[in-house]
Design a protein around this motif. Structure first.
Motif, mmCIF file in Angstrom:
data_model
loop_
_atom_site.group_PDB
_atom_site.id
_atom_site.type_symbol
_atom_site.label_atom_id
_atom_site.label_comp_id
_atom_site.label_asym_id
_atom_site.label_seq_id
_atom_site.Cartn_x
_atom_site.Cartn_y
_atom_site.Cartn_z
ATOM 1 N N ARG A 137 -0.564 0.981 -5.486
ATOM 2 C CA ARG A 137 -1.736 0.171 -5.065
ATOM 3 C C ARG A 137 -2.182 0.641 -3.459
ATOM 4 N NH1 ARG A 137 -0.040 -5.984 -3.360
ATOM 5 N NH2 ARG A 137 -1.806 -6.911 -2.422
ATOM 6 N N CYS A 171 -4.410 -0.604 -0.008
ATOM 7 C CA CYS A 171 -5.104 -1.653 0.963
ATOM 8 C C CYS A 171 -6.681 -1.356 1.220
ATOM 9 C CB CYS A 171 -4.284 -2.032 2.156
ATOM 10 S SG CYS A 171 -4.328 -0.724 3.191
ATOM 11 N N ARG A 172 -7.317 -2.284 1.845
ATOM 12 C CA ARG A 172 -8.647 -2.191 2.252
ATOM 13 C C ARG A 172 -8.769 -0.780 3.099
ATOM 14 N NH1 ARG A 172 -8.522 -7.542 1.795
ATOM 15 N NH2 ARG A 172 -10.104 -8.414 0.228
ATOM 16 N N ARG A 226 -8.251 2.381 1.233
ATOM 17 C CA ARG A 226 -9.103 2.503 -0.200
ATOM 18 C C ARG A 226 -9.914 3.694 -0.232
ATOM 19 N NH1 ARG A 226 -11.550 2.696 -4.373
ATOM 20 N NH2 ARG A 226 -12.315 1.179 -5.679
ATOM 21 N N GLN A 261 -10.110 -1.407 -9.494
ATOM 22 C CA GLN A 261 -10.030 -2.669 -8.891
ATOM 23 C C GLN A 261 -9.694 -3.727 -9.895
ATOM 24 O OE1 GLN A 261 -10.941 -3.230 -5.705
ATOM 25 N NE2 GLN A 261 -10.179 -5.291 -5.778
ATOM 26 N N CYS A 274 0.870 -1.190 0.074
ATOM 27 C CA CYS A 274 0.111 0.094 -0.036
ATOM 28 C C CYS A 274 0.953 1.274 -0.009
ATOM 29 C CB CYS A 274 -0.961 0.057 1.252
ATOM 30 S SG CYS A 274 -1.982 1.629 1.331
ATOM 31 N N ASP A 294 -1.984 -6.586 1.750
ATOM 32 C CA ASP A 294 -3.201 -7.622 1.785
ATOM 33 C C ASP A 294 -3.511 -7.985 0.491
ATOM 34 O OD1 ASP A 294 -4.714 -5.513 0.556
ATOM 35 O OD2 ASP A 294 -5.922 -4.803 2.499
ATOM 36 N N ASP A 295 -4.710 -8.739 0.404
ATOM 37 C CA ASP A 295 -5.083 -9.124 -1.035
ATOM 38 C C ASP A 295 -5.929 -8.226 -1.985
ATOM 39 O OD1 ASP A 295 -7.332 -9.428 0.651
ATOM 40 O OD2 ASP A 295 -7.734 -11.591 0.144
ATOM 41 N N SER A 296 -6.149 -6.933 -1.339
ATOM 42 C CA SER A 296 -7.042 -6.021 -2.084
ATOM 43 C C SER A 296 -6.411 -5.884 -3.491
ATOM 44 C CB SER A 296 -7.119 -4.769 -1.384
ATOM 45 O OG SER A 296 -7.589 -3.802 -2.107
ATOM 46 N N GLY A 297 -6.977 -5.457 -4.360
ATOM 47 C CA GLY A 297 -6.790 -5.241 -5.928
ATOM 48 C C GLY A 297 -6.924 -3.807 -6.282
ATOM 49 N N ALA A 298 -6.969 -3.056 -5.347
ATOM 50 C CA ALA A 298 -7.120 -1.607 -5.495
ATOM 51 C C ALA A 298 -6.054 -0.888 -6.080
ATOM 52 C CB ALA A 298 -8.006 -0.971 -4.453
#
Length: 249
Positions: free
Chosen positions: A172, A174-175, A178, A186, A153, A160-164
């Motif tokens: 990138r 993270c959640r 976001r 996304q 991030c 993390d596994d967030s794709g944002a």
């Protein structure tokens, strides 16, 4: 003063009745403009040296930092196949124009030259043109000082596994972060993994990578967004490339 450099023709334009001015991307002297007298004449011995994508050795006279005048030259690699294929010509033209619009005159750096050379070689060798171009776009952004960050991030450093991904903020999210950019794109895990690889990879090391069409679509969208947001360039070659994509079967 006589200069002798290796360079790639990234722009070629008519000048007067029989001449041309070419713009070279060189490893040692940055971006240089060179006048080629008589290049448009049928029997010109220098006509082939003025073709787009040509990699060669150029000897030219130049006073101070103005326009040079070609004295002699020798083709190292013509990249003829790129000019013969409409789609490859479109991709190669986009790569050259992107570099031309980003690189300032006399801005020295072997990185620009080596990555463009690798890009044209990759296209000539039959590697997936979309993959080659998106990796080249990544290298251009990095060389210009706007390289995205995809490993963690960009706001807090968390993974993390967030794709944002935020083109506006530069990478990138993270959640938890976001909310800093509601317009963030996304991406699928596959696209994010590939972008993380592109961030670290030199174009000269690119092998034959098979990428799904859906992933290519995501890569195109995110790299387009980064180029638009960070560089703000309007490129004629990209418009033509988009038109070709509409008719590609």
């Amino acid at each position: 003063m006589l200069y002798r450099v290796e360079g790639i023709v990234i722009r070629s334009m008519d000048y007067g009745e029989g001449n041309k001015i070419i713009t070279l991307c060189t490893e040692s002297h940055g971006k240089i403009g060179v006048l080629v007298r008589g290049a448009k004449k049928v029997k010109s011995r220098h006509a082939a040296l003025t073709q787009l994508f040509t990699f060669g050795e150029f000897a030219f006279f130049r006073q101070n930092s103005g326009l040079g005048t070609l004295n002699s030259g020798e083709i190292i690699e013509s990249h003829f196949s790129l000019r013969e294929d409409l789609y490859l010509a479109a991709y190669a033209s986009y790569a050259c124009e992107l570099l031309d619009k980003t690189l300032q005159d006399e801005e020295v750096g072997s990185f620009w030259f080596t990555q463009l050379k690798a890009c044209l070689e990759g296209l000539t060798a039959g590697k997936d043109p979309q993959v080659v171009i998106h990796l080249f776009e990544m290298k251009i952004l990095q060389a210009a000082g706007y390289g995205p960050s995809f490993e963690s991030c960009i706001s807090c450093g968390r993974v993390d596994d967030s794709g944002a991904v935020s083109p506006r903020l530069g990478g990138r999210l993270c959640r938890a972060c976001r909310h800093h950019d509601p317009a963030a794109l996304q991406l699928s895990p596959g696209s994010l993994k590939l972008l993380t690889l592109f961030e670290k990879m030199d174009l000269r090391r690119l092998g034959n990578i098979e990428v799904k069409d859906a992933t290519k679509g995501e890569l195109k969208a995110v790299m387009r967004a980064f180029i638009d947001m960070q560089l703000g360039l309007k490129l004629k070659s990209r418009q033509f490339l988009d038109q070709l994509d509409k008719y590609e079967i």
